[in-house]
Design an enzyme around this catalytic site. Structure first.
Site, PDB file in Angstrom:
ATOM      1  N   CYS A 189      -0.315   4.044   2.358  1.00  0.00           N
ATOM      2  CA  CYS A 189      -0.314   4.029   3.645  1.00  0.00           C
ATOM      3  C   CYS A 189       1.002   4.132   4.097  1.00  0.00           C
ATOM      4  O   CYS A 189       1.620   4.827   5.181  1.00  0.00           O
ATOM      5  CB  CYS A 189      -0.668   2.484   3.963  1.00  0.00           C
ATOM      6  SG  CYS A 189      -2.536   2.297   3.720  1.00  0.00           S
ATOM      7  N   ASP A 190       2.051   3.460   3.519  1.00  0.00           N
ATOM      8  CA  ASP A 190       3.538   3.223   4.093  1.00  0.00           C
ATOM      9  C   ASP A 190       4.476   4.202   3.205  1.00  0.00           C
ATOM     10  O   ASP A 190       5.448   4.254   3.812  1.00  0.00           O
ATOM     11  CB  ASP A 190       3.869   1.816   3.767  1.00  0.00           C
ATOM     12  CG  ASP A 190       3.006   0.762   4.615  1.00  0.00           C
ATOM     13  OD1 ASP A 190       2.571   1.188   5.572  1.00  0.00           O
ATOM     14  OD2 ASP A 190       3.019  -0.285   3.969  1.00  0.00           O
ATOM     15  N   CYS A 213       0.825  -1.262  -0.005  1.00  0.00           N
ATOM     16  CA  CYS A 213      -0.108   0.077  -0.067  1.00  0.00           C
ATOM     17  C   CYS A 213       0.869   1.219  -0.085  1.00  0.00           C
ATOM     18  O   CYS A 213       1.485   1.620   1.016  1.00  0.00           O
ATOM     19  CB  CYS A 213      -0.938   0.072   1.308  1.00  0.00           C
ATOM     20  SG  CYS A 213      -1.991   1.540   1.331  1.00  0.00           S
TER      21      CYS A 213
END
Length: 521
Positions: free
Chosen positions: A342-343, A339
């Site tokens: 997200c990261d 992701c």
């Protein structure tokens, strides 16, 4: 920081506060401290029960906002804007006496926890998965004085992220020790804290009456199937690991008709609200293990419970495809990520790779290029598969390198985290090494059908084969969404196929029940 329209909307929500709340801001000399103080002051102006004070305590994180109730403490290390703004508003409401959405059983279970629990949740403000985890833990802290939570913006507190080797979010620590990585629901959190809980839940599930329709999967297809089944007056159940499925991890959605623009978590919340308008038995934090077809249908769950049904709709969706190379599993969450939204912020000013040259891969590369030092895209084929407009944008950016005919052969790490990868050039069969801090895998989807092998008929790709009515190779078993052999994996198509499968199940039940009645006569 907040415009007039947002303040007006917030004031209506914050009018639900009935108990005093103290906002304590721990400041340093940073710009973020100024932003946080401004945010707190603006919120306090919307309700007289909310007061603000400041401190400069070097023993705790700064900037940090503490939401303090009569006995509760919920902390935000960083400025909780972006996806986490809702987490802050919910923390205010719950601390201020407004009822939570937790069930009576969950509230009782939270209240009976007696040991001190100090949760730290590392997040990124662009992470769509993180808020649900933060909100679940904050809800617990608002209910039980023995529980304290702190949301930590990983991009702002890089030293902690590096010391704890956090390379994926959300990362939850309990009393200083790792507790969970990735999405985790309130039910899952409570199950981890209460070892006897799983057995109690399994016993309760075993005692449930037979459903007319049991839907396995909580994504858009499952949600649509549930609504259509319930509207037909059928006894309907829906069981899933988490409601929303992969859509919960989707950032921007701009092709869902009648909604010009939305984000995955918002769409999931709307789907869940819609499902709950009907008499649907919604069961989450449960994973299907086996489909039994003797004497009706039964879904065996990994918890050991079984749910009985007259018909079944399989809507278990798909998951990110993995590279299946040495080192991938060892360094999953330690530099191997799936992701980028997200990261990505955890790799600020570092070198990363994106595996895959389709739309998702090139979109990921473009997004990451605004955060990291450099992005290398590795595509297995001779040419990129992404749309021309995306390829043009990627090539125009000065810190994206695109390599085609490249097969990743190994993820390389130092025992704690990723330090690079090896790949083979198909053009000349030469081996190469890239020094990297992160690898983002974007090579398509795999249907979640491992548990169904040997039951319903699957395609060569492992997808459930269905007809125009959503029926599978087993009479009474239907399927919908990305888990099927439908050629296009889109949210709107999944919703349509969920409705189709539900109507197909209704038609089957009418005919099946009639046949049974005639046979008995």
């Amino acid at each position: 920081m907040l415009d007039a329209k947002i303040k007006t909307q917030l004031q209506a929500h914050l009018n639900n506060i009935t108990k005093p709340i103290q906002l304590v801001i721990n400041l340093d000399e940073s710009k973020k401290s100024i932003e946080l103080q401004s945010l707190a002051n603006e919120l306090s102006e919307l309700n007289s029960l909310v007061s603000v004070s400041t401190t400069q305590n070097t023993a705790i994180r700064a900037p940090q906002l503490s939401v303090l109730g009569e006995q509760s403490e919920i902390n935000f290390a960083g400025v909780p804007m972006g996806h986490e703004f809702t987490s802050l508003i919910l923390a205010l409401l719950h601390t201020g006496g407004h009822a939570t959405k937790a069930s009576a059983e969950e509230i009782e279970q939270i209240s009976t926890l007696t040991a001190p629990l100090n949760f730290e949740i590392y997040i990124s403000l662009s992470c769509q998965t993180c808020p649900a985890v933060v909100q679940a833990l904050n809800l617990m802290a608002a209910i039980n004085p023995a529980i304290k939570t702190t949301m930590i913006d990983g991009a702002l507190f890089q030293n902690e992220v590096q010391q704890r080797n956090i390379l994926s979010v959300p990362a939850v620590y309990l009393n200083g020790q790792p507790f969970s990585h990735g999405a985790i629901s309130l039910a899952d959190i409570l199950a981890k804290l209460d070892k006897n809980h799983a057995g109690k839940v399994a016993k309760q599930l075993n005692e449930k009456e037979q459903y007319d329709v049991l839907i396995v999967g909580g994504g858009p297809a499952g949600a649509a199937a549930a609504v259509y089944a319930a509207r037909k007056g059928l006894r309907t159940g829906l069981v899933a690991e988490r409601f929303g499925g992969q859509v919960s991890d989707t950032l921007g959605i701009e092709n869902f008709l009648s909604v010009k623009s939305t984000q995955g978590p918002q769409l999931v919340a709307q789907l869940e609200e819609h499902v709950k308008e009907y008499d649907v038995d919604l069961i989450t934090a449960q994973k299907a293990k086996q489909l039994n077809t003797e004497n009706g249908f039964a879904i065996e769950l990994e918890s050991g419970a079984q749910l009985q049904a007259k018909s079944v709709i399989l809507a278990t969706g798909a998951r990110w495809r993995e590279m299946n190379v040495p080192g991938e599993q060892q360094y999953r969450g330690k530099g191997v990520a799936y992701c980028p939204h997200c990261d990505g912020p955890l790799f600020k000013n570092k070198k990363v790779a994106v595996i895959g040259g389709g739309n998702s891969g090139i979109e990921a590369a473009i997004d990451l290029a605004n955060i990291v030092e450099h992005v290398t895209v590795l595509e297995f084929a001779q040419s990129l598969r992404a749309d021309a407009v995306l390829i043009k944008k990627a090539r125009s950016m000065g810190n994206i390198t695109i390599i085609t005919q490249a097969q990743t052969t190994e993820v390389v790490g130092d025992g704690n985290k990723v330090i690079g990868l090896n790949y083979r050039d198909h053009a000349n069969n030469e081996e190469h090494h890239l020094a990297l801090a992160g690898i983002f895998v974007q090579i398509g989807l795999l249907p979640n059908t491992d548990w169904l092998k040997g039951t319903v008929e699957l395609s060569q790709r492992g997808e459930i084969i269905t007809n125009s009515h959503g029926a599978t190779s087993i009479a009474g078993v239907f399927a919908a969404g990305d888990v099927t052999n439908t050629p296009y994996k889109q949210i709107i198509i999944a919703i349509g196929s969920g409705a189709t499968a539900s109507l197909g199940a209704f038609d089957y039940l009418i005919r099946h029940d009639q046949a049974q009645t005639e046979f008995a006569a």
